[in-house]
Structures are given as C-alpha cells and as structure tokens.
Design a protein around this motif. Structure first.
Motif, PDB file in Angstrom:
ATOM      1  N   SER A  92       0.823  -1.210   0.000  1.00 26.92           N
ATOM      2  CA  SER A  92       0.000   0.000   0.000  1.00 26.92           C
ATOM      3  C   SER A  92       0.858   1.261   0.000  1.00 26.92           C
ATOM      4  O   SER A  92       0.460   2.288  -0.567  1.00 26.92           O
ATOM      5  CB  SER A  92      -0.955   0.011   1.199  1.00 26.92           C
ATOM      6  N   ALA A  93       2.053   1.203   0.602  1.00 26.18           N
ATOM      7  CA  ALA A  93       2.936   2.373   0.611  1.00 26.18           C
ATOM      8  C   ALA A  93       3.387   2.734  -0.799  1.00 26.18           C
ATOM      9  O   ALA A  93       3.438   3.920  -1.169  1.00 26.18           O
ATOM     10  CB  ALA A  93       4.146   2.106   1.500  1.00 26.18           C
ATOM     11  N   GLU A  94       3.710   1.718  -1.608  1.00 26.30           N
ATOM     12  CA  GLU A  94       4.112   1.978  -2.989  1.00 26.30           C
ATOM     13  C   GLU A  94       2.941   2.514  -3.810  1.00 26.30           C
ATOM     14  O   GLU A  94       3.106   3.386  -4.665  1.00 26.30           O
ATOM     15  CB  GLU A  94       4.673   0.703  -3.619  1.00 26.30           C
ATOM     16  N   ILE A  95       1.747   1.994  -3.554  1.00 23.98           N
ATOM     17  CA  ILE A  95       0.558   2.505  -4.245  1.00 23.98           C
ATOM     18  C   ILE A  95       0.335   3.974  -3.884  1.00 23.98           C
ATOM     19  O   ILE A  95       0.016   4.802  -4.747  1.00 23.98           O
ATOM     20  CB  ILE A  95      -0.666   1.644  -3.895  1.00 23.98           C
ATOM     21  N   LEU A  96       0.495   4.299  -2.606  1.00 18.95           N
ATOM     22  CA  LEU A  96       0.340   5.686  -2.162  1.00 18.95           C
ATOM     23  C   LEU A  96       1.294   6.611  -2.905  1.00 18.95           C
ATOM     24  O   LEU A  96       0.928   7.731  -3.289  1.00 18.95           O
ATOM     25  CB  LEU A  96       0.585   5.782  -0.659  1.00 18.95           C
ATOM     26  N   LYS A  97       2.542   6.153  -3.103  1.00 18.63           N
ATOM     27  CA  LYS A  97       3.509   6.975  -3.835  1.00 18.63           C
ATOM     28  C   LYS A  97       3.019   7.246  -5.250  1.00 18.63           C
ATOM     29  O   LYS A  97       3.124   8.365  -5.754  1.00 18.63           O
ATOM     30  CB  LYS A  97       4.868   6.276  -3.874  1.00 18.63           C
ATOM     31  N   GLY A  98       2.495   6.208  -5.902  1.00 18.75           N
ATOM     32  CA  GLY A  98       1.995   6.380  -7.260  1.00 18.75           C
ATOM     33  C   GLY A  98       0.816   7.329  -7.336  1.00 18.75           C
ATOM     34  O   GLY A  98       0.726   8.171  -8.243  1.00 18.75           O
ATOM     35  N   VAL A  99      -0.094   7.229  -6.369  1.00 18.11           N
ATOM     36  CA  VAL A  99      -1.239   8.145  -6.324  1.00 18.11           C
ATOM     37  C   VAL A  99      -0.764   9.572  -6.107  1.00 18.11           C
ATOM     38  O   VAL A  99      -1.222  10.508  -6.774  1.00 18.11           O
ATOM     39  CB  VAL A  99      -2.222   7.727  -5.210  1.00 18.11           C
ATOM     40  N   GLY A 100       0.175   9.750  -5.173  1.00 16.68           N
ATOM     41  CA  GLY A 100       0.673  11.089  -4.863  1.00 16.68           C
ATOM     42  C   GLY A 100       1.297  11.771  -6.067  1.00 16.68           C
ATOM     43  O   GLY A 100       1.041  12.951  -6.337  1.00 16.68           O
ATOM     44  N   VAL A 101       2.111  11.023  -6.823  1.00 18.82           N
ATOM     45  CA  VAL A 101       2.750  11.593  -8.014  1.00 18.82           C
ATOM     46  C   VAL A 101       1.698  11.961  -9.055  1.00 18.82           C
ATOM     47  O   VAL A 101       1.759  13.025  -9.677  1.00 18.82           O
ATOM     48  CB  VAL A 101       3.773  10.603  -8.600  1.00 18.82           C
ATOM     49  N   ALA A 102       0.714  11.088  -9.237  1.00 20.44           N
ATOM     50  CA  ALA A 102      -0.314  11.335 -10.251  1.00 20.44           C
ATOM     51  C   ALA A 102      -1.165  12.556  -9.927  1.00 20.44           C
ATOM     52  O   ALA A 102      -1.692  13.210 -10.837  1.00 20.44           O
ATOM     53  CB  ALA A 102      -1.202  10.106 -10.397  1.00 20.44           C
ATOM     54  N   LEU A 103      -1.314  12.878  -8.655  1.00 22.00           N
ATOM     55  CA  LEU A 103      -2.178  13.997  -8.258  1.00 22.00           C
ATOM     56  C   LEU A 103      -1.446  15.327  -8.148  1.00 22.00           C
ATOM     57  O   LEU A 103      -2.067  16.344  -7.853  1.00 22.00           O
ATOM     58  CB  LEU A 103      -2.840  13.681  -6.909  1.00 22.00           C
ATOM     59  N   GLN A 104      -0.134  15.335  -8.382  1.00 20.35           N
ATOM     60  CA  GLN A 104       0.651  16.545  -8.159  1.00 20.35           C
ATOM     61  C   GLN A 104       0.113  17.772  -8.889  1.00 20.35           C
ATOM     62  O   GLN A 104       0.067  18.854  -8.344  1.00 20.35           O
ATOM     63  CB  GLN A 104       2.109  16.298  -8.547  1.00 20.35           C
ATOM     64  N   ASP A 105      -0.271  17.603 -10.129  1.00 15.18           N
ATOM     65  CA  ASP A 105      -0.751  18.739 -10.928  1.00 15.18           C
ATOM     66  C   ASP A 105      -2.248  18.664 -11.199  1.00 15.18           C
ATOM     67  O   ASP A 105      -2.753  19.297 -12.122  1.00 15.18           O
ATOM     68  CB  ASP A 105       0.019  18.798 -12.260  1.00 15.18           C
TER      69      ASP A 105
END
Length: 349
Positions: A92-105
């Motif tokens: 889940s931590a790796e998934i969170l990283k992917g979500v965070g990057v995708a939502l940056q802009d």
C-alpha cells in the motif's frame, strides 16, 4: 483510533506551538474585512490584485488554513481525494507513492485513511466512506477492498479488490500470469519439487497466484503435490511457521514460490536459521518487487507488479470521473514481469 494523514494547504511560517490562526486573525493583520479574506483565499472577484497579494502574504505568515468542512459546505467540493487502506505496509505504501505523483498537478490533495477500529470486519470500507464522503473527500480509492460495490454519492475506484472485477471501476495486476512466469522460471532452472507459500485465501490475487503455480506445473507434466503447499497470509510474521514446515520436510522442495515478497523474505530468514543456503539448498522467488527485495543479501528474485502504476492509474481514473468524463475502460489489468536476482539457481545434483 483512526489513522489519518493529510497533505493539505499549509505553510512552514507558522509556529507549530502557537494557537491555530483564524480568518479573523488574518483580517485584522491585513487590515481588511473577513469577507475580503474569504474572497482572496478562494480566488473570487471583487478585490484588487494588491489587496489579494497582501492578504495571501498574511495567510502565509500566520499559517492560516481554511476548514475543509466549511469549504465543502459552501461549494460541495473539498478538492481532496481519499485513499482507504487496511494497513500501511509495503504494497500500500508503494501505491500511495503512485497516487501522490499522479495527483501533483491535478488540483487535488490526498488524504490516506485506515479505519483501524473496524478494518478487521468485512465492509469496513463502506462505513469509512460514509464518514468521509461529502465533507472531507470528493472521491476515493480503495486498496484491496472487501466490498465489490458501494452506495456512496462520490466516485470510487478499487485496486486489487478481494473478489476481482466489481461494479466499481477496478485496477489490478496480472497475478495469474506472474505466478505462471515465476513457476516456469524455476522449472527452466531444473527444479521439479517446487513448493508454494500462498497468500490470504480471501483475496482473489492469492487464488490466482496459486492457480498460475498449478498451471505451470501441469504444463510441464509435473503432478501437483498438496504436501508442498502452505499458507503464509502475505505477512512476514505469519509466513515463518509455514515456511519452517516446508523447509523441515525430509524430502523438502528444492525451490519455493512465495505469493508475495514479505513471505519470500520469511522463507530466506527461516532457511538461514535452519542452516540452509539460498539458492544452493533452496531457491526462492517472490511476488511484488517491494524496495526491500533488491536491498537484501542475497537480492530477491521476484515477479514485479507495477505498484506505483496501479496507484497512478487508479488516480487518473478517479480524476476523470470527478471531471464528469466517461472511462474508456472500467477494468484495467496491468502486466507483471520476472526480475532475476540472486535467490534462484539450478538445484544441486
């Protein structure tokens, strides 16, 4: 008590020990009315650029942040996306990283939530969504949810749901194909007595990985032997006892495929405790490719599933739904791939 981590608008100027600044504090410091502060913070018309700049400068100095609940009551939008996870573990931590990057802009902030008081029961996600939707979040991503449908008014996307494809939009990895590839690789190395340390029986990903293991054996003309199968439940601590049971057999397997990396790491630790060499005495292959897999000694051979991409794909789908778009695909399956490292080799003669 619920665990909530929120990435919201705030600055580093404010003293964390001082009382929280209010909109009245900002108005007094800037020499304007409360209504003017509200207009400046929310980007509304009716005030000059100079006044807006002065108000926002005071906002930064005081560390003022408007209430999400108050904002949602006014606009019915919070510009916050929630992600619900049962545990904050490597997957889940790796998934969170992917979500965070995708939502940056994207214009959306991210709130990660784990309902620790209720997550042991099926359907905890529904109860959590009813608490969060409407006042805290505009939409949600659920990671390995126990439910296949929800009745909330907000858009929801599921990652790796328990039951597979659901009424909800879903994203998952190719668990069957990855397991097939892992077992075939061990067979290509010359192994014929191959153990399997499975995941949680209630998760579709776990059943698919066992199915891929069985299919690879069948394709190679190797009879399935239930004596070589154990259940590790996807956790390192719960995988150790079944791993010890496998490796302590008189005619132990020459290789073991573990349904996730945490279980594979448990096998390697147990092998060391039993005085067995990896891969000399037993080859080990995992599934996930969590960061720890490449940092081990020896480094873990594994099946890589694109965990960050799972998160980023789910986030993209959810933002599209929030924008009123129709998804080109409601169910997405991402490919997996073999990563050869140091824990696998041919069996000893």
């Amino acid at each position: 008590m619920s665990n909530v981590f929120e990435n919201s608008f705030q600055t580093s100027y404010a003293d964390p020990m001082s009382p929280r600044a209010t909109i009245h504090d900002v108005a007094a410091a800037a020499g304007v009315s409360v209504a003017t502060v509200s207009k400046a913070v929310n980007g509304r018309y009716g005030i000059s650029a100079a006044t807006t700049a002065r108000v926002l400068d005071v906002v930064q100095q005081l560390g003022y942040e408007s209430s999400l609940v108050a904002s949602s009551m006014r606009s019915r939008r919070t510009s916050v996306i929630g992600i619900l996870v049962a545990d904050f573990e490597p997957f889940s931590a790796e998934i969170l990283k992917g979500v965070g990057v995708a939502l940056q802009d994207s214009g959306y902030d991210l709130l990660a939530y784990s309902g620790s008081r209720q997550r042991e029961t099926n359907g905890w996600e529904r109860r959590s969504l009813s608490r969060l939707s409407g006042t805290l979040i505009d939409g949600a991503i659920m990671v390995t949810p126990t439910v296949d449908t929800t009745s909330t008014e907000i858009p929801v996307v599921a990652i790796d749901p328990h039951t597979g494809r659901a009424d909800l939009p879903t994203v998952e990895s190719d668990s069957f194909g990855g397991a097939l590839q892992a077992t075939r690789y061990l067979i290509e190395l010359g192994h014929r007595r191959i153990g399997f340390l499975g995941g949680r029986p209630d998760l579709r990903s776990a059943t698919l990985r066992e199915a891929g293991y069985r299919q690879a054996l069948a394709d190679a003309g190797i009879a399935f032997n239930p004596a070589l199968v154990r259940v590790g439940l996807y956790k390192r601590d719960t995988a150790k006892a079944p791993a010890a049971s496998l490796l302590s057999m008189t005619d132990r397997p020459t290789a073991v495929f573990a349904a996730n990396d945490l279980s594979a790491i448990a096998i390697i630790q147990v092998a060391a405790e039993l005085g067995l060499e990896v891969p000399g005495d037993v080859s080990v292959i995992g599934f996930d490719d969590i960061p720890e897999a490449s940092q081990m000694n020896p480094a873990l051979t594994t099946i890589r599933q694109p965990m960050k991409r799972l998160g980023a794909t789910a986030a993209g789908m959810l933002v599209s739904l929030l924008n009123g778009d129709t998804l080109p695909q409601n169910h997405i399956r991402l490919p997996t791939g073999l990563v050869r490292r140091a824990t696998t080799g041919p069996p000893r003669p």
